[in-house]
Each structure stands twice: as C-alpha cells, then as structure tokens.
Design a protein around this motif. Sequence first.
Motif, mmCIF file in Angstrom:
data_model
loop_
_atom_site.group_PDB
_atom_site.id
_atom_site.type_symbol
_atom_site.label_atom_id
_atom_site.label_comp_id
_atom_site.label_asym_id
_atom_site.label_seq_id
_atom_site.Cartn_x
_atom_site.Cartn_y
_atom_site.Cartn_z
ATOM 1 N N HIS A 3 -0.170 6.512 -6.161
ATOM 2 C CA HIS A 3 -0.970 5.320 -5.849
ATOM 3 C C HIS A 3 -0.422 4.745 -4.544
ATOM 4 O O HIS A 3 0.734 4.321 -4.488
ATOM 5 C CB HIS A 3 -0.849 4.295 -6.980
ATOM 6 C CG HIS A 3 -1.808 3.159 -6.860
ATOM 7 N ND1 HIS A 3 -1.725 2.015 -7.624
ATOM 8 C CD2 HIS A 3 -2.875 2.982 -6.066
ATOM 9 C CE1 HIS A 3 -2.698 1.202 -7.307
ATOM 10 N NE2 HIS A 3 -3.412 1.765 -6.347
ATOM 11 N N LEU A 4 -1.243 4.774 -3.503
ATOM 12 C CA LEU A 4 -0.729 4.377 -2.190
ATOM 13 C C LEU A 4 -1.604 3.308 -1.566
ATOM 14 O O LEU A 4 -2.798 3.200 -1.859
ATOM 15 C CB LEU A 4 -0.627 5.597 -1.274
ATOM 16 C CG LEU A 4 -1.933 6.317 -0.898
ATOM 17 C CD1 LEU A 4 -2.384 5.908 0.486
ATOM 18 C CD2 LEU A 4 -1.743 7.824 -0.961
ATOM 19 N N GLU A 5 -0.966 2.514 -0.725
ATOM 20 C CA GLU A 5 -1.682 1.498 0.057
ATOM 21 C C GLU A 5 -1.256 1.635 1.509
ATOM 22 O O GLU A 5 -0.063 1.618 1.824
ATOM 23 C CB GLU A 5 -1.399 0.086 -0.450
ATOM 24 C CG GLU A 5 -2.160 -0.978 0.344
ATOM 25 C CD GLU A 5 -2.145 -2.336 -0.334
ATOM 26 O OE1 GLU A 5 -2.852 -3.232 0.131
ATOM 27 O OE2 GLU A 5 -1.418 -2.500 -1.338
ATOM 28 N N ARG A 24 -6.302 0.828 -0.579
ATOM 29 C CA ARG A 24 -5.628 1.535 -1.668
ATOM 30 C C ARG A 24 -6.342 2.840 -2.013
ATOM 31 O O ARG A 24 -7.554 2.863 -2.205
ATOM 32 C CB ARG A 24 -5.526 0.655 -2.905
ATOM 33 C CG ARG A 24 -4.581 -0.518 -2.719
ATOM 34 C CD ARG A 24 -4.145 -1.082 -4.046
ATOM 35 N NE ARG A 24 -3.115 -2.098 -3.875
ATOM 36 C CZ ARG A 24 -2.363 -2.576 -4.849
ATOM 37 N NH1 ARG A 24 -2.532 -2.124 -6.086
ATOM 38 N NH2 ARG A 24 -1.450 -3.493 -4.631
ATOM 39 N N SER A 59 2.776 2.677 1.683
ATOM 40 C CA SER A 59 3.698 2.492 0.561
ATOM 41 C C SER A 59 3.114 3.249 -0.624
ATOM 42 O O SER A 59 1.906 3.200 -0.859
ATOM 43 C CB SER A 59 3.841 1.008 0.232
ATOM 44 O OG SER A 59 4.310 0.291 1.351
ATOM 45 N N VAL A 60 3.973 3.944 -1.371
ATOM 46 C CA VAL A 60 3.479 4.858 -2.408
ATOM 47 C C VAL A 60 4.216 4.599 -3.717
ATOM 48 O O VAL A 60 5.449 4.496 -3.741
ATOM 49 C CB VAL A 60 3.672 6.336 -2.000
ATOM 50 C CG1 VAL A 60 3.006 7.259 -3.024
ATOM 51 C CG2 VAL A 60 3.117 6.596 -0.611
ATOM 52 N N GLY A 61 3.450 4.498 -4.791
ATOM 53 C CA GLY A 61 4.012 4.447 -6.138
ATOM 54 C C GLY A 61 3.677 5.729 -6.875
ATOM 55 O O GLY A 61 2.530 6.192 -6.831
ATOM 56 N N ASN A 99 0.523 1.332 -10.525
ATOM 57 C CA ASN A 99 0.414 0.086 -9.773
ATOM 58 C C ASN A 99 1.754 -0.635 -9.717
ATOM 59 O O ASN A 99 2.145 -1.180 -8.675
ATOM 60 C CB ASN A 99 -0.650 -0.810 -10.407
ATOM 61 C CG ASN A 99 -0.885 -2.075 -9.614
ATOM 62 O OD1 ASN A 99 -1.206 -2.042 -8.433
ATOM 63 N ND2 ASN A 99 -0.715 -3.216 -10.271
ATOM 64 N N LEU A 113 3.884 1.097 -7.210
ATOM 65 C CA LEU A 113 3.493 0.740 -5.845
ATOM 66 C C LEU A 113 4.048 -0.631 -5.469
ATOM 67 O O LEU A 113 4.564 -0.819 -4.361
ATOM 68 C CB LEU A 113 1.964 0.742 -5.731
ATOM 69 C CG LEU A 113 1.389 0.226 -4.409
ATOM 70 C CD1 LEU A 113 1.899 1.045 -3.235
ATOM 71 C CD2 LEU A 113 -0.138 0.241 -4.451
ATOM 72 N N GLN A 127 6.554 -1.608 -2.422
ATOM 73 C CA GLN A 127 6.228 -2.617 -1.408
ATOM 74 C C GLN A 127 7.310 -3.677 -1.304
ATOM 75 O O GLN A 127 7.520 -4.248 -0.231
ATOM 76 C CB GLN A 127 4.866 -3.245 -1.726
ATOM 77 C CG GLN A 127 3.709 -2.288 -1.505
ATOM 78 C CD GLN A 127 2.382 -2.843 -1.993
ATOM 79 O OE1 GLN A 127 2.323 -3.576 -2.990
ATOM 80 N NE2 GLN A 127 1.304 -2.495 -1.319
ATOM 81 N N TRP A 149 8.564 4.377 -0.862
ATOM 82 C CA TRP A 149 7.925 4.877 -2.069
ATOM 83 C C TRP A 149 8.882 4.712 -3.236
ATOM 84 O O TRP A 149 10.098 4.602 -3.059
ATOM 85 C CB TRP A 149 7.480 6.339 -1.908
ATOM 86 C CG TRP A 149 8.579 7.351 -1.845
ATOM 87 C CD1 TRP A 149 9.367 7.643 -0.785
ATOM 88 C CD2 TRP A 149 8.997 8.236 -2.903
ATOM 89 N NE1 TRP A 149 10.253 8.643 -1.088
ATOM 90 C CE2 TRP A 149 10.044 9.039 -2.385
ATOM 91 C CE3 TRP A 149 8.592 8.436 -4.209
ATOM 92 C CZ2 TRP A 149 10.683 10.014 -3.144
ATOM 93 C CZ3 TRP A 149 9.225 9.407 -4.969
ATOM 94 C CH2 TRP A 149 10.243 10.179 -4.438
#
Length: 577
Positions: free
Chosen positions: A210-212, A257, A298-300, A319, A322, A326, A333
């Motif tokens: 899950h990335l933004e 996202r 940024s990656v979760g 989430n 992520l 952040q 990450w």
Amino acid sequence: MSTPRSEPAAEPARERELDKLARKWAYQVSMTAYIPLPHKEIERVMRELAQEVFAAVTTELFDEDRAAAVGERLVELHCVGRTSLRCSVDVLASALTADERLQRTAGSALRIARVLNAVACGYTDSVRWQTVDQQTRINQALQEAVRNAEQSRQTREAQRDEAFAELSLLRSELGHQLLHDVRTGLPNRQFFTTRLEQVLNMGSPTTVYHLEVDGLGTICDGLGRHDATGLLKVIAERLTSLVADGEGMVARFDSGRFAILVETEDRAPDPAPVVARIKAVLAEPAIVDGVAVIMSASVGVVQSPPYPSNPATVLHAANLALRRAQRLGAGHWATLVPHEREHEELWLAATLPTAWRAGDVGVEFRPQIRLSDGRPTRLDARLRWDHAELGTLAHDRCVSLAERTGFDRMLGRWLLDQTGERLASWSGDLPVTVPVASGQATDPGLLATIGESGLPAERLQVSFPAGAAGGLATLAEAGLGTALHDFGGTAGDVTCLSDAPVHAVRLASRLTRRAGEPIVGRAVRDLVALAHQAGAIVVVDDLRTGAEADWWRAAGADLATGPLYPLPAELDDDLGW
C-alpha cells in the motif's frame, strides 16, 4: 403508508422536552444524510415522530405497527445514511430512558426496547422494500430493453447483430467503469478487494504493498488538472510494469494512493527488492508538459500468511503499515508484524480521554533539587496514567498520546486547573513548573487559561517545548516565569533563547541519556554554558544515581529531578497522588 397517529397535547413540560428532543434528533440525523426539507420542517416531522414513539411506549396496549411506522417514515424522509438508524435509535433511547415518568413506570425498560426494536425493524423493512422496488424497476427497464431489442430483431433482421453488439459493449463499458479508476484505467478499491479475497481464499502466499506518492497533491496542484491526469497515468504504467511478468494487480485507491497485490506459489518473498523497484520506477523523471517530475513513495507492506484470509483485515493492516512508514518520513517503507502490538499507541490514544474521565489519569508532583546543596527549590507538575495493563504511563507519553487526537489542549488545561487547586490547599510556598504541549503552546488563549486556573503568577513557571516556543514572550510580559523543555541544541532551540526571556532550560532526554559518551558529554557542557550565557538555569531530568548527580554538578547543571530525588515525606502527605 399511513401517517403516524397524533396524541393529545402533553403537559407543558412534556411539550418542551419533545421540542428539545426534536431539535436534537433533527440536527444529528441531518449530519448522517441529506434530507430535502428545510430544517424547521425536519424539526416538525421529528417532533411528530418523537411523540409517536413516546405514545407507543406509554400506551397500555403495545402497538408494534405504530412504532414500525416511525422507522418507515424515516426512510421516506431519506434518512438512509450509513449511520442514520443508529443515530436515531441512540437519540430516542437517551430520551426515553431519561424520561422521569417512564422511570417510575414498571416494565418501561422492556417496552422501550420493544418500541426501539420495532422502529429499527420498520426502518430496515422499508429500506429493503425500497431496494427491492428499485431493483424491480431496473429489471423492468432491462426487460423492456430486451423486448424492444427483440421487436427490432423481428422487424429489422439486418440490424440484429449490430444492436446486440452495441448492447454488449455498453454493458461491458459500464462494468468496467464500476471496477476501474476513471483517470488511470487501473482497477479501483472494489475490484482490488474482490481479487484479494479470491487470492486469500485460495491460500496462496500474498503480499500487499500500500503506497502513497509523497507530495502528489502539491505536484498536481502545480501542474493543473489536465497535466495531473497525465502524471497519474505515468505512475499507473510504471507500477503496472512491476507485475507484468507474474501474478499481480495494481490498483488506484484514491488521490495519490495505490496498491499492489503480488501472489506467489511457494512463500511470500522478501518485500525489500519490490519496494526498491517501486522507488526506482518512480524516481525516473516523468516529463509532463515539458516539466520533469521526480517522485518518491511511502510504502506499507503486509503479507499473508501469517495474516488471516480476510481482505478487510489485510487492507487495514496495510494502511497501518503505510502510516507507520509515513511517520518515519517521506520515502520510507514499513511492514506490520502479526501479533506485534502495532495498535497499542493508537489504542492508548483513543482510550486516553475515557481513562481521564474515569479518574485513572492524575497529577503528581516531583521536586527540582538544587545540585549544589541537595535542597528542593521548585516543584514539577506532571501527568500520570495508572493503566490497568501497562502500569504507569509517564507525563511525556500521556502528552504524546493526547497530541495524536487533539486531546492535548483539554488535558493541558486540566493539568493547570488541577495544579492550581492542589497548591491552593497546600501550606507550602515552593514555586511550581507546569509543562504545556505543542498544541497548547500555540494557543492564543493560553494566558487566559492560566489566569482561570488560579495559579499565582509569582509562583508559576510555564515550560514550552523548545520547538514551539512562540508564545514565551507574551507570558514573560505578563510576569510569568518561562522555561524550555526538550532542549536539544538545534538552531531553532538556540534561537528561542534570544527571542524571549527564558528562565530555565531542560535538556532533552536524548542528550542526557548519553551524556557519559565523550562527544555527547562535551556537547552537553557547551549547551549548559550557552544556557547560562542567556541567563537561564539548567535542569536535567531522570537522575538515578549519585554518580550521575556528581557528573551533572561538574558539568554546570543547576537543578535535577528523577528517581534519585523522591518527593519529601512532608510534601508527599499534602501533594501526593
């Protein structure tokens, strides 16, 4: 549907209560759904419905249909938001259980429950039938379309294939739009969730990224909507290229996202190489209308197993991962380890107000000891949370948790008020230092809040976070003592010493814990000298041994706190918690 029956006018007090209930109900239910009526009209209808509910409870012969009609009427009014029913039941339950006449009536609790259940049943039945009606109309429309197509086939045989082809294309396009993002063409959250559920149910090792894209909103605002859409398509193409050779899916959730689903046959792979590839493809310059855009993300990361085969759980965990990334800063990450108490801080932050209301959070005092002679010269007022499971949570952690939810201002005001009350009943005359959180430090009403606490200005010193000390000058002008805590020697910290009068400086714990190291120790001595040059005394916290006290005394520190210096017995009797 019949209009709810009206009851004879109640006594004036009951009428006022009904008016109050109607206003509250109208206001709260309007926040859950759009009701196409003027607010006064909504209040009038809610008053009628409230009167019907009270009548259903108080009427000797229980009339389930009468209560159900209230729920049906709510649906007619379009009160069909996600929380509309729960809001309505909560409002009615509060009003019914608080009614003095019902409290004096035997069996009223059961009648209230039956009436509210009937209201909810009427509501859900009406929603269900409304949905069925809508589906029926849709089906009728589709059937009509089929009939027309059949008639057209019979009368115009030559156009049959073309008509069916167009219909098939339309259905395909509509289905595609429902499951794909309009701007990028990628699968949307709904499509991604469905596919994730299928993969999890097959038991395949699965990894969700899950990335933004960091700062994408700012970039898109600068480029304009047309160019922003082009940039989103570039991002979509690059992320899709990462799964082109294997089993996977890329989806756009919202704004900046995205999510990547990777499934494997043997075991979930190390996510680090994939994250590196994500960063690499985004870091390549994207030329949009002549502008070169370089991005990071940024990656979760969450992997299943060991997470269970529940898509909602996996996406929620992704989430959280992520958000953890952040917090580390742009371009980082993070993974979420199962059974690690990753929710602990969020859980504590959410439950802190409840614990405060229950009296589990209190104020404790600790002495500031003069290192030169070991005498107490001042008191610190500190928060303390005695948690049933985690033990004592100290002041700094309480403040950090409160800042997560915006509760820090209320908690800080309460700390000032409690300190004022405790000192007012104490016969001693030691001054006191009260720390404020970052949110409270920037509050323009802080000086007024201090005045309302009753703390005498001549005995009060207010300590600001070193990074949020903009209000120091205002307090100093009002005759209050000022201090800085968490002082780490950054450029911003040092500037605070010259921007406003500072009477005391408390060194950051990240420095004091390592003061025995040669380089850190020298830096600490320089900071002590700098604070003295600015006219401030230096306070160090958390001293535990006499050797530590000797070291800080030699380094020039003036005051100290910590387990080495418990509150004297004569003070503990009056101020202990």
